[in-house]
Design an enzyme around this catalytic site. Structure first.
Site, PDB file in Angstrom:
ATOM      1  N   HIS A 126       0.835  -1.208   0.000  1.00 27.30           N
ATOM      2  CA  HIS A 126       0.000   0.000   0.000  1.00 27.30           C
ATOM      3  C   HIS A 126       0.871   1.260   0.000  1.00 27.30           C
ATOM      4  O   HIS A 126       0.552   2.248  -0.665  1.00 27.30           O
ATOM      5  CB  HIS A 126      -0.905   0.020   1.237  1.00 27.30           C
ATOM      6  CG  HIS A 126      -1.945  -1.052   1.264  1.00 27.30           C
ATOM      7  ND1 HIS A 126      -1.899  -2.095   2.155  1.00 27.30           N
ATOM      8  CD2 HIS A 126      -3.057  -1.252   0.511  1.00 27.30           C
ATOM      9  CE1 HIS A 126      -2.942  -2.883   1.967  1.00 27.30           C
ATOM     10  NE2 HIS A 126      -3.657  -2.400   0.959  1.00 27.30           N
ATOM     11  N   ASP A 171      -4.178  -7.725  -7.632  1.00 23.65           N
ATOM     12  CA  ASP A 171      -5.609  -7.830  -7.942  1.00 23.65           C
ATOM     13  C   ASP A 171      -5.844  -7.446  -9.401  1.00 23.65           C
ATOM     14  O   ASP A 171      -6.570  -6.494  -9.694  1.00 23.65           O
ATOM     15  CB  ASP A 171      -6.408  -6.916  -7.010  1.00 23.65           C
ATOM     16  CG  ASP A 171      -6.227  -7.309  -5.549  1.00 23.65           C
ATOM     17  OD1 ASP A 171      -6.746  -8.363  -5.165  1.00 23.65           O
ATOM     18  OD2 ASP A 171      -5.556  -6.564  -4.810  1.00 23.65           O
TER      19      ASP A 171
END
Length: 281
Positions: A37, A150
């Site tokens: 992140h 993802d």
């Protein structure tokens, strides 16, 4: 770092920044932040004058209620981490703020959400598409950043952005891995010590499959080998291994059928579901 829990004051704050010509970057997250992140935050800060990160565990994208309950929540740690890397704005709304009424809207992405994750998690991508649409409408970002891990989600958000004419440029940032190859994921926090060691089986399976495919084997030949390799580990089981065209997620049989083929894999270690992927170009 400015922190907002409500939509209206956040929109007013960002509107003022936009009036002064500031570019806005958005990093949507569900919290339990890790270095992957932070890579997204840094990518946003390198291009934009203001970086917004959202932390919201989106309930409507979980088709398994237990998965929602067990999803790791580490808000105070996340807040400190975002501050330490210079994130400008944190948006941390409640479920009631994002969904004041029960959501009935369903999104259909055609083939994109019927394969791989969509086949094993029906309704998941409708929930993802809805919350991303909400975040794009609230923040109105110039740029938005997502992790490559993802990839199917990224392809679906790209379709969403095109179909709804969002004025946002999407960026996929390379997956960050542990030294042993395990893709960083918030779900890794749920792994026991022994499960954590087993979890590298998916990365190892991708490496073995990549070698076989580049030597000329077909996806049909490689799939059973991947399953046997993964499920040889007693705590692991495979949901799927697919070779697809990264642009449209269509299944392909060999690497020559796409200019940008990608391998996608998903399965469980114990009760924790993990996904990973790897480009072949």
């Amino acid at each position: 770092m400015e922190i907002f829990k409500q939509i209206t004051p956040l929109k007013a704050f960002l509107r003022d920044l936009k009036c002064h010509g500031k570019s806005i970057g958005l990093v949507p997250t569900m919290g339990a932040l890790h270095e992957g992140h932070i890579t997204l935050i840094k990518a946003s800060k390198a291009r934009n004058q203001v970086t917004v990160s959202s932390i919201f565990v989106n309930p409507i994208q979980f088709n398994n209620p237990n998965d929602l309950i067990k999803y790791p929540r580490t808000l105070e740690k996340d807040r400190k981490l975002l501050e330490s890397v210079g994130c400008d704005v944190l948006f941390n709304p409640s479920d009631e703020e994002m969904y004041p009424k029960e959501s009935v809207l369903k999104l259909d992405f055609g083939h994109l959400d019927k394969t791989m994750e969509g086949a094993f998690r029906p309704g998941h991508f409708s929930g993802v598409g809805l919350v991303v649409s909400k975040l794009f409408n609230i923040v109105e970002p110039d740029h938005a950043y997502f992790g490559q891990k993802d990839w199917q989600q990224f392809a679906i958000i790209k379709k969403l952005t095109e179909e709804l004419n969002f004025n946002t440029v999407l960026h996929s940032v390379a997956t960050l891995r542990e030294p042993d190859g395990l893709a960083l994921s918030s779900r890794n926090l749920r792994l026991s010590a022994s499960e954590r060691q087993t979890a590298t089986v998916f990365y190892k399976a991708l490496l073995r499959a990549k070698d076989a495919l580049q030597q000329g084997k077909t996806a049909g030949e490689v799939k059973p080998q991947v399953r046997e390799f993964v499920e040889h580990s007693p705590e692991a089981r495979l949901d799927y291994f697919e070779l697809v065209d990264s642009k449209n997620l269509n299944a392909i049989e060999n690497v020559q059928q796409s200019t940008t083929p990608i391998m996608c894999i998903a399965g469980y270690v114990g009760e924790v579901r993990l996904i990973d992927n790897m480009f072949l170009d």
